[in-house]
Scaffold this active site. Structure first.
Site, PDB file in Angstrom:
ATOM      1  N   ASP A  22      65.742 -76.147 -30.498  1.00  0.00           N
ATOM      2  CA  ASP A  22      64.940 -76.611 -31.708  1.00  0.00           C
ATOM      3  C   ASP A  22      64.038 -77.765 -31.482  1.00  0.00           C
ATOM      4  OD1 ASP A  22      64.153 -76.041 -34.546  1.00  0.00           O
ATOM      5  OD2 ASP A  22      65.666 -77.406 -35.292  1.00  0.00           O
ATOM      6  N   ARG A  35      51.392 -75.469 -33.185  1.00  0.00           N
ATOM      7  CA  ARG A  35      52.930 -75.321 -32.802  1.00  0.00           C
ATOM      8  C   ARG A  35      53.050 -74.414 -31.668  1.00  0.00           C
ATOM      9  NH1 ARG A  35      56.535 -76.242 -36.889  1.00  0.00           N
ATOM     10  NH2 ARG A  35      57.719 -74.075 -36.136  1.00  0.00           N
ATOM     11  N   HIS A  39      55.991 -74.076 -28.353  1.00  0.00           N
ATOM     12  CA  HIS A  39      56.800 -72.886 -27.687  1.00  0.00           C
ATOM     13  C   HIS A  39      56.565 -72.567 -26.388  1.00  0.00           C
ATOM     14  CE1 HIS A  39      58.126 -72.546 -31.786  1.00  0.00           C
ATOM     15  NE2 HIS A  39      56.759 -71.758 -32.394  1.00  0.00           N
ATOM     16  N   GLU A  69      66.229 -64.929 -39.370  1.00  0.00           N
ATOM     17  CA  GLU A  69      65.360 -65.599 -40.543  1.00  0.00           C
ATOM     18  C   GLU A  69      63.981 -66.188 -40.171  1.00  0.00           C
ATOM     19  OE1 GLU A  69      68.775 -66.506 -39.668  1.00  0.00           O
ATOM     20  OE2 GLU A  69      69.397 -65.275 -41.528  1.00  0.00           O
ATOM     21  N   LEU A 133      74.923 -66.503 -12.882  1.00  0.00           N
ATOM     22  CA  LEU A 133      75.138 -66.865 -14.185  1.00  0.00           C
ATOM     23  C   LEU A 133      74.588 -65.516 -15.194  1.00  0.00           C
ATOM     24  CD1 LEU A 133      75.062 -69.438 -16.301  1.00  0.00           C
ATOM     25  CD2 LEU A 133      72.469 -69.302 -15.806  1.00  0.00           C
ATOM     26  N   ARG A 190      72.681 -78.454 -29.993  1.00  0.00           N
ATOM     27  CA  ARG A 190      71.537 -78.173 -30.788  1.00  0.00           C
ATOM     28  C   ARG A 190      70.665 -79.353 -30.371  1.00  0.00           C
ATOM     29  NH1 ARG A 190      70.086 -75.662 -36.471  1.00  0.00           N
ATOM     30  NH2 ARG A 190      67.857 -75.968 -36.350  1.00  0.00           N
TER      31      ARG A 190
HETATM   32  C1  IPE Z   1      67.094 -72.107 -35.299  1.00  0.00           C
HETATM   33  O1  IPE Z   1      65.959 -73.053 -35.630  1.00  0.00           O
HETATM   34  C2  IPE Z   1      66.438 -70.869 -34.565  1.00  0.00           C
HETATM   35  C3  IPE Z   1      65.986 -71.191 -33.331  1.00  0.00           C
HETATM   36  C4  IPE Z   1      66.284 -72.027 -32.565  1.00  0.00           C
HETATM   37  C5  IPE Z   1      65.523 -69.828 -32.576  1.00  0.00           C
HETATM   38  P1  IPE Z   1      65.209 -73.031 -36.878  1.00  0.00           P
HETATM   39  O2  IPE Z   1      64.242 -74.166 -36.787  1.00  0.00           O
HETATM   40  O3  IPE Z   1      64.742 -71.574 -37.282  1.00  0.00           O
HETATM   41  O4  IPE Z   1      66.523 -73.463 -38.061  1.00  0.00           O
HETATM   42  P2  IPE Z   1      66.221 -74.014 -39.310  1.00  0.00           P
HETATM   43  O5  IPE Z   1      65.461 -73.300 -40.141  1.00  0.00           O
HETATM   44  O6  IPE Z   1      65.669 -75.525 -39.283  1.00  0.00           O
HETATM   45  O7  IPE Z   1      67.537 -74.095 -39.860  1.00  0.00           O
HETATM   46  C1  IPE Z   2      62.602 -73.670 -32.238  1.00  0.00           C
HETATM   47  O1  IPE Z   2      61.694 -74.439 -32.561  1.00  0.00           O
HETATM   48  C2  IPE Z   2      61.972 -72.431 -31.917  1.00  0.00           C
HETATM   49  C3  IPE Z   2      61.939 -71.271 -32.697  1.00  0.00           C
HETATM   50  C4  IPE Z   2      62.442 -71.162 -33.888  1.00  0.00           C
HETATM   51  C5  IPE Z   2      61.380 -69.985 -32.359  1.00  0.00           C
HETATM   52  P1  IPE Z   2      60.907 -74.798 -34.059  1.00  0.00           P
HETATM   53  O2  IPE Z   2      59.582 -73.839 -34.135  1.00  0.00           O
HETATM   54  O3  IPE Z   2      62.077 -74.411 -35.054  1.00  0.00           O
HETATM   55  O4  IPE Z   2      60.329 -76.394 -34.187  1.00  0.00           O
HETATM   56  P2  IPE Z   2      60.555 -77.192 -35.264  1.00  0.00           P
HETATM   57  O5  IPE Z   2      61.911 -77.353 -35.609  1.00  0.00           O
HETATM   58  O6  IPE Z   2      59.601 -76.615 -36.285  1.00  0.00           O
HETATM   59  O7  IPE Z   2      60.080 -78.470 -34.536  1.00  0.00           O
HETATM   60 MG    MG Z   3      62.878 -75.625 -36.198  1.00  0.00          MG
END
Ligand code: IPE
Ligand code: IPE
Ligand code: MG
Length: 250
Positions: A22, A35, A39, A69, A133, A190
């Site tokens: 995350d 954004r 990624h 989600e 792995l 996390r």
């Molecule tokens: C969890 O991250 C999903 C992934 C890392 C793929 P999110 O950014 O979607 O989670 P929330 O919405 O903050 O809980």
């Molecule tokens: C996690 O990073 C990757 C995915 C959920 C695909 P985020 O895209 O949720 O990044 P933040 O949490 O918005 O910074």
């Molecule tokens: Mg996130």
């Protein structure tokens, strides 16, 4: 082993590490970038943790790439994530095979378009014989989906008369849960500073040690990984027992 890597405390390594990757979006936004740049930058961290897990002889690594989600994000971001997924699968698969890494995608892949589904199957096929792995990538994955999916498969057996209703229990359910053939998750990391599960491996993490890192995923590297596994090595896992039973089992 890279020189910068410090040996974990007491050498206790998790057999199975799962990571909620995350913080990509915030990483990019902090630099005034779109954004998707975050990624893309996150792919480098994926390579790095795969390398570290191989070096440390971790048996399985499970990465949360896209949750059930995440479809509700702005359409443009979802589209770019799908494209990135396609590119990364194509680009990285040869290296994974060369590194003897077996790739598996966990999640409801029927939610992806046909081309991506095909690429997933091809990628899994390419590394099917690798026995180093195990790299599980969770895509269109949700912990509740996983449990409901297992329940459905179990019900089918009951309906067909192949499983007695009295044999519906944790052990039979476990057989249908994703990664049933792999060690339980020992350590769940996390990144990104949030302290929640976000519908990741609800069943498999029942007894996982949790580690929350402030690092945003694109910044997660050797030092952060080492901190997490060192912290894991210092934990006492009691599985319901009392401390004395764990330190002195007889
Ligand atoms: C969890 O991250 C999903 C992934 C890392 C793929 P999110 O950014 O979607 O989670 P929330 O919405 O903050 O809980
Ligand atoms: C996690 O990073 C990757 C995915 C959920 C695909 P985020 O895209 O949720 O990044 P933040 O949490 O918005 O910074
Ligand atoms: Mg996130």
């Amino acid at each position: 082993m890279s020189e910068s890597f410090t040996t974990p405390v007491e050498g206790i390594m998790p057999r199975h590490i799962a990571i909620i990757m995350d913080g990509n979006g915030r990483w990019a936004e902090a630099q005034g970038q779109p954004r998707v740049i975050g990624h893309r930058a996150g792919v480098k961290s994926v390579r790095e943790v795969v390398r570290l897990c191989r070096e440390q002889n971790v048996e399985a690594l499970t990465l949360f790439a896209f949750s059930s989600e995440n479809w509700s994000r702005p359409a443009r971001e979802v589209q770019l994530l799908m494209r990135l997924f396609m590119t990364v699968l194509r680009r990285e698969i040869k290296l994974l095979k060369k590194s003897n890494v077996r790739l598996r995608i966990i999640g409801d892949i029927s939610g992806f378009d046909d081309k991506l589904q095909q690429r997933i199957r091809d990628a899994e096929q390419t590394t099917a014989e690798c026995d180093g792995l195990l790299l599980n990538v969770a895509a269109n994955y949700g912990g509740r989906w996983d449990i409901a999916n297992a329940a459905q498969k179990m019900c089918q057996l009951v309906q067909q008369g192949e499983l007695d209703i009295n044999d519906v229990n944790e052990q039979t359910m476990q057989r249908f849960i994703c990664m049933a053939d792999q060690p339980e998750v020992d350590l769940l990391i996390r990144t990104g500073g949030e302290q929640r599960i976000s519908n990741f491996l609800m069943w498999q993490c029942a007894y996982a040690e949790l580690f929350f890192s402030e690092a945003l995923w694109p910044d997660f590297a050797d030092a952060e990984f080492t901190e997490a596994v060192d912290c894991f090595a210092r934990r006492q896992r009691r599985f319901g027992l009392i401390g004395a039973q764990v330190t002195n089992p007889n």
